[in-house]
Write a protein that holds these residues in place. Structure first.
Motif, short mmCIF file in Angstrom:
data_model
loop_
_atom_site.label_atom_id
_atom_site.label_comp_id
_atom_site.label_asym_id
_atom_site.label_seq_id
_atom_site.Cartn_x
_atom_site.Cartn_y
_atom_site.Cartn_z
N ILE A 1 0.84 -1.20 0.00
CA ILE A 1 0.00 0.00 0.00
C ILE A 1 0.87 1.25 0.00
N GLY B 1 -3.31 -0.01 -4.87
CA GLY B 1 -3.24 -0.03 -3.41
C GLY B 1 -4.56 -0.39 -2.77
N TRP C 1 -5.54 -3.56 -0.26
CA TRP C 1 -6.26 -3.39 1.00
C TRP C 1 -7.49 -4.29 1.04
N ASN D 1 0.70 4.05 -2.93
CA ASN D 1 0.35 5.43 -2.59
C ASN D 1 1.46 6.40 -2.98
N ILE E 1 -7.06 5.80 1.65
CA ILE E 1 -6.85 5.45 0.24
C ILE E 1 -7.97 6.03 -0.62
#
Length: 386
Positions: free
Chosen positions: A212, A372, A376, A216, A277
């Motif tokens: 992640i 990402g 998740w 990001n 996110i």
């Protein structure tokens, strides 16, 4: 740990990490000075972040087996020399090599963050990490403003001479003020490096957080690498000095990092990360649909910086709880992956701009965020099954 020491560590993290980002608002100016097109100038930022990722892999784990204050002093001396190399660069190849060296040696912030967690009281680690990360993140963002103003007024070389002097001052202050911080593990350097692979295999949370973080930061770097090229043209026609001021806008988002750290001490971190996110995705929707309007561009900058930096604080808080004696190594895995994503994002930002313009930049950044989010969601299913 006193509030004054924590504040000093936050300021030091911001000053040190700034070395990575002085070039971003000045890429167009640097490219013109060497007669290089945007895609070749963008490689300066990519080289810096690749160097940072390698430096973290090689040097940050030493925080688990070496006295951290002495390690920080050596690294600050080396980054000072590297910055002088950038300031004196005579061609683009020299610039690439010197920028790589700057990235490789300016990894002090990633030693300070786990050091803050180690020195803080139980139950206060999220707050300590959030505070130091807030300084780091403000350094990332305000650097662009400082660099745009100084570099745009006196030239980009002056900016790097000033940066080299700042590192000498920081070295002296930290050598006096930081307490000795002894290692928590007794390992050889070879076993130290190999143990990181075992940590990755052992902790699914570490794998999730690292992926992640990389996604990001790729989205973050795509935007900031392309921004100076975008605002130079229609409809904005801004100079590098004005482009650097967008860092002040992003700082508003970074100021939320300590709040995220406090929330991470009290609430379920995974849900907090998912929400952050979503903020990143909203920012790219604004950039793509309404990027020609200044208000939308500003709103997107705030959302992107809050989402990226907040998720980073939350991820670091949760991985430090996995294995306290291995915090430097856990941080290495997290941040190497994050900055490899950032290096890829810097390359993608300049490449997408060169081929497809702003629309391509927004598609590349939005795709990174979606990756990402997919990571998740996949781990959310694992957590629910567990």
């Amino acid at each position: 740990m006193s509030k004054g020491l924590l504040t000093l560590m936050a300021v030091a993290a911001g000053m040190a990490v700034a070395n990575l980002y002085y070039n971003q608002p000045l890429l167009a100016d640097i490219g013109r000075s060497f007669g290089a097109p945007p895609d070749e100038a963008g490689m300066i930022s990519t080289c810096t972040q690749i160097g940072y990722a390698l430096g973290m892999f090689l040097f940050v784990p030493l925080g688990d087996i070496k006295e951290r204050r002495s390690l920080i002093s050596v690294l600050l001396a080396l980054v000072c020399l590297s910055l002088i190399g950038v300031a004196a660069a005579q061609n683009l190849t020299w610039m690439y090599v010197a920028s790589f060296a700057v990235g490789m040696t300016t990894i002090v912030p990633q030693i300070l963050v786990p050091m803050a967690a180690t020195l803080s009281d139980p139950g206060e680690q999220g707050k300590a990490v959030g505070t130091v990360m807030s300084g780091l993140l403000l350094g990332i963002l305000l650097t662009r403003t400082v660099s745009g103003l100084i570099g745009g007024t006196w030239g980009w070389r002056v900016m790097y001479w000033i940066a080299a002097g700042a590192m000498l001052v920081l070295l002296a202050v930290l050598r006096i003020k930081l307490p000795p911080n002894r290692p928590e593990a007794a390992l050889s350097y070879g076993r130290l490096l190999s143990s990181m692979g075992r940590l990755v295999l052992k902790h699914a949370t570490l794998r999730e957080s690292a992926l992640i973080g990389g996604a990001n930061f790729a989205a973050f770097s795509i935007f900031w690498t392309a921004l100076s090229f975008y605002v130079e043209g229609a409809p904005y026609h801004y100079s590098s000095r004005i482009a650097g001021l967008f860092g002040l806008i992003g700082a508003a988002g970074a100021l939320g990092a300590p709040l995220v750290g406090r929330l991470a001490d009290r609430f379920r971190i995974s849900r907090l990360i998912g929400a952050l996110i979503v903020l990143n995705l909203l920012s790219y929707l604004l950039f793509g649909a309404l990027g020609g309007y200044l208000a939308a561009l500003i709103a997107g900058v705030v959302l992107l910086d809050l989402g990226v930096q907040g998720a980073q604080v939350a991820n670091q808080t949760r991985i430090y709880a996995l294995d306290p004696p291995a915090r430097s190594r856990l941080n290495t895995v997290q941040m190497v992956t994050t900055f490899l994503g950032g290096a890829l994002g810097s390359w993608l930002g300049s490449y997408a701009w060169h081929l497809w313009g702003w629309r391509g930049v927004c598609l590349a950044g939005g795709g990174s965020v979606l990756f990402g989010f997919a990571v998740w969601l996949a781990h959310r299913g694992r957590r629910a099954a567990g």
